[in-house]
Design a protein around this motif. Structure first.
Motif, PDB file in Angstrom:
ATOM      1  N   VAL A 192      -6.975 -33.322   6.899  1.00 41.10           N
ATOM      2  CA  VAL A 192      -6.673 -34.541   5.960  1.00 41.10           C
ATOM      3  C   VAL A 192      -7.709 -35.322   5.392  1.00 41.10           C
ATOM      4  CG1 VAL A 192      -5.859 -36.756   6.746  1.00 41.10           C
ATOM      5  CG2 VAL A 192      -4.926 -34.853   7.804  1.00 41.10           C
ATOM      6  N   SER A 193      -8.767 -35.370   5.981  1.00 36.38           N
ATOM      7  CA  SER A 193     -10.116 -36.011   5.429  1.00 36.38           C
ATOM      8  C   SER A 193     -10.273 -35.280   3.993  1.00 36.38           C
ATOM      9  CB  SER A 193     -11.270 -36.268   6.345  1.00 36.38           C
ATOM     10  OG  SER A 193     -10.821 -36.828   7.535  1.00 36.38           O
ATOM     11  N   VAL A 246      -7.547 -42.043  10.121  1.00 31.65           N
ATOM     12  CA  VAL A 246      -6.570 -41.201   9.738  1.00 31.65           C
ATOM     13  C   VAL A 246      -5.256 -41.347  10.370  1.00 31.65           C
ATOM     14  CG1 VAL A 246      -6.094 -38.624   9.704  1.00 31.65           C
ATOM     15  CG2 VAL A 246      -8.375 -39.684   8.725  1.00 31.65           C
ATOM     16  N   MET A 257     -12.505 -42.897   4.835  1.00 30.28           N
ATOM     17  CA  MET A 257     -11.684 -42.091   5.892  1.00 30.28           C
ATOM     18  C   MET A 257     -12.396 -42.245   7.158  1.00 30.28           C
ATOM     19  SD  MET A 257      -8.792 -42.261   4.028  1.00 30.28           S
ATOM     20  CE  MET A 257      -7.737 -41.501   5.137  1.00 30.28           C
ATOM     21  N   LEU A 316      -3.496 -41.052   5.531  1.00 29.81           N
ATOM     22  CA  LEU A 316      -3.376 -40.436   4.435  1.00 29.81           C
ATOM     23  C   LEU A 316      -2.224 -40.969   3.563  1.00 29.81           C
ATOM     24  CD1 LEU A 316      -4.218 -37.932   3.059  1.00 29.81           C
ATOM     25  CD2 LEU A 316      -2.631 -36.692   4.331  1.00 29.81           C
ATOM     26  N   LYS A 340      -8.365 -33.722   2.192  1.00 30.69           N
ATOM     27  CA  LYS A 340      -7.379 -34.003   1.458  1.00 30.69           C
ATOM     28  C   LYS A 340      -7.280 -35.516   0.649  1.00 30.69           C
ATOM     29  CE  LYS A 340      -3.159 -33.541  -0.632  1.00 30.69           C
ATOM     30  NZ  LYS A 340      -2.969 -32.931  -2.007  1.00 30.69           N
ATOM     31  N   ALA A 341      -7.604 -36.282   1.815  1.00 34.73           N
ATOM     32  CA  ALA A 341      -7.693 -37.785   1.153  1.00 34.73           C
ATOM     33  C   ALA A 341      -8.910 -37.899   0.026  1.00 34.73           C
ATOM     34  CB  ALA A 341      -8.333 -38.405   2.291  1.00 34.73           C
TER      35      ALA A 341
END
Length: 414
Positions: A108-109, A72, A97, A80, A111-112
Motif C-alpha cells: 500500500v505504501s 494507512v 504515509m 490510500l 502504491k501510494a
C-alpha cells in the motif's frame, strides 16, 4: 503496480516560515504522541489531529496543512483512499504515509507513492514501540522538515549543468601502487581496472555556493552499475530501470535504497516487473552475475566481496552507517575495490549525504559518478552532497539518466 508518478510541484512556503502539520491516525496513543512531537519542534505547527481519512479530507481547507502524516489503516476512509482526494484539493500538499511493516502495508505504501505521496515512514508494530523509539521520532521529524520545507524551483534550478568542453589530449596517469595494469575478466566482468587517462575537470557555475566541479568520465568501459537512493527513490528507480534493459543485459546492477525489511522485498518485485529483468534482494554469498539486479535487503548493509575469484554479495548486520541500514557507502566503497575504474555509480534523490564517501572512493579508483539534479529530486540531499563534493561526471534530470547510461555502456565516454 507501477511506482512512477509525475514530479510533485513545489511547496509554497508558509507566510510565517512555519511548517503546518496534520496528523491523521485512528490510534489515539499514536495520534497524541506524534501531535505532541510536532508541537515541541521549533518551526513546526500542529494544524490538526484527526482520526481518519474522511476527517482529513473534510477539514483540509480549514487546517491548510503543508504536510500530512497519513496512516494507512483507518476506519471510515483509509489512507490510500484519502490520498488522491487530499491531493485533488491541494495539489502541492506533501503527504507522508505511515504504516507498520507488513507485506500488505508495504504494498500500500509503495502504491501510494505512485499516486502522489511524497514519502512513507514505517511505524513500530505496537503503541509501546512508537512511544519508546527515538529512531522513529527522529526520522519522522526529519522527513517533515525536509519535505515540508523544500523550496524546489523547477523553472529556475539553483545551478545549470553545462556540457563540458571537449577535453585536450589527456595525460597518462600511473597505476595505483601495487595494482595490476590489467586482469582477466570474471563471469561478471569483475576486474580491478586502473584508469588509463584522466582529463582536466570542468567547473559548473552555481548560484548557491562554490562552482560545482564536473569530472571527465572514466575512459575504462564500465562493468557494473551501482545505484544509491533514499527519499523519492522508489519512483526514481523505476523511472531509470524501466528504460535500462540494454545495460542490465550486459552487467550486474546493485542497488541500495534506504528501506526497512519487507519494503525492499516488494521494491525488488516492482523493479523486476518494470525492467523485465530478474531483480531480488541480495543473498549473502551468491555470485554477482550480469543480467541481474540485486537490491540491498532492509536492515542489512550489502557489500561486494571476492570468493574463489568470483565477486559475490556480502551482507553485513553491523551498525548504522549515515544513520541508515542498508547504507549506500558500504556498497560503493566495496565495489570500488572490486571493479576499480570500471565502476559506474548513480546517486538518486534522498535525504542526507549517504553515497558521497563511497563516491569519493569510486573516483579515486578511476570510476565515475552521476547525480540526479535538484529540480527532479524529491530531496536534493544525497545527490547534492555528491555534486558539491566534486566527484560527479554528470548532474542531470531523472528522465535523462537512463539514456545516458545506455550510451555510456555502449561505448560513449562523454
Amino acid at each position: 503496480m507501477g511506482l512512477l508518478t509525475p514530479a510533485m510541484p513545489s511547496v509554497a512556503a508558509p507566510a510565517d516560515g512555519l511548517i503546518r502539520v496534520m496528523v491523521v491516525d485512528d490510534a489515539v496513543v499514536v495520534r497524541g504522541l506524534v501531535s505532541r512531537w510536532v508541537e515541541e519542534e521549533p518551526g513546526l505547527v500542529l494544524a490538526a489531529s484527526l482520526r481518519n481519512g474522511k476527517e482529513a479530507v473534510d477539514q483540509l481547507e480549514r487546517a491548510n496543512p503543508d504536510v500530512v502524516i497519513l496512516d494507512v489503516e483507518m476506519p471510515v476512509l483509509d489512507g490510500l483512499a484519502a490520498l488522491p482526494l487530499l491531493l485533488e484539493k491541494k495539489r502541492n500538499l506533501v503527504v507522508i504515509m505511515a504504516s507498520t511493516l507488513t507485506r500488505r502495508n508495504a504494498e500500500v505504501s509503495l502504491k501510494a507513492l505512485s499516486l502522489g505521496a511524497a514519502d512513507y515512514i514505517p511505524k513500530p508494530e505496537t503503541n509501546r514501540g512508537v512511544t519508546t523509539s527515538p529512531t522513529f521520532r527522529h526520522e519522522l521529524i526529519e522527513k517533515i522538515r525536509q519535505l515540508g520545507g523544500r523550496r524546489k524551483k523547477r523553472d529556475e534550478p539553483r545551478f545549470r549543468v553545462q556540457q563540458a568542453p571537449a577535453a585536450p589530449t589527456p595525460a597518462a596517469v600511473p597505476a595505483a601502487p601495487g595494482a595490476p595494469s590489467s586482469a582477466a575478466a570474471s563471469p561478471a566482468g569483475s576486474v580491478l581496472v586502473t584508469p588509463r587517462f584522466r582529463a582536466a575537470p570542468s567547473l559548473v557555475p552555481s548560484s548557491d555556493g562554490p562552482a560545482i566541479e564536473l569530472r571527465p568520465f572514466s575512459t575504462t568501459p564500465p562493468r557494473v552499475l551501482l545505484i544509491g537512493s533514499s527519499t523519492g527513490g522508489p519512483q526514481a528507480l523505476i523511472a531509470v530501470l524501466s528504460h535500462l534493459a540494454p545495460v542490465i543485459e550486459r552487467v550486474p546492477v546493485l542497488i541500495t535504497q534506504h528501506m526497512p525489511p519487507t519494503f525492499t522485498t516488494i521494491l525488488a518485485e516492482h523493479i523486476s516487473r518494470a525492467s523485465g529483468k530478474p531483480a531480488r534482494e541480495g543473498v549473502d554469498g551468491e555470485p554477482i552475475l550480469s543480467g541481474r539486479i540485486y537490491v540491498a535487503p532492509g536492515g542489512r548493509h550489502m557489500q561486494v566481496a571476492r570468493q574463489n575469484g568470483t565477486p559475490v554479495i556480502a551482507l553485513d548486520d553491523g551498525p548504522l552507517v549515515n544513520f541508515c541500514k542498508p547504507a549506500v557507502d558500504p556498497l560503493f566503497v566495496s565495489a570500488s575495490k572490486m571493479w576499480g575504474a570500471a565502476t559506474l555509480a548513480v546517486v538518486l534523490t534522498g535525504m542526507g549525504s549517504d553515497g558521497s564517501r563511497g563516491g569519493v572512493e569510486i573516483v579515486k579508483a578511476g570510476g565515475s559518478v552521476i547525480a540526479q539534479d535538484e529540480a527532479s529530486s524529491v530531496v536534493w540531499g544525497m545527490p547534492g552532497a555528491a555534486a558539491h563534493a566534486g566527484i560527479c561526471s554528470a548532474i542531470m534530470p531523472i528522465e535523462q539518466i537512463a539514456s545516458k547510461l545506455v550510451r555510456l555502456f555502449s561505448g560513449d565516454r562523454q
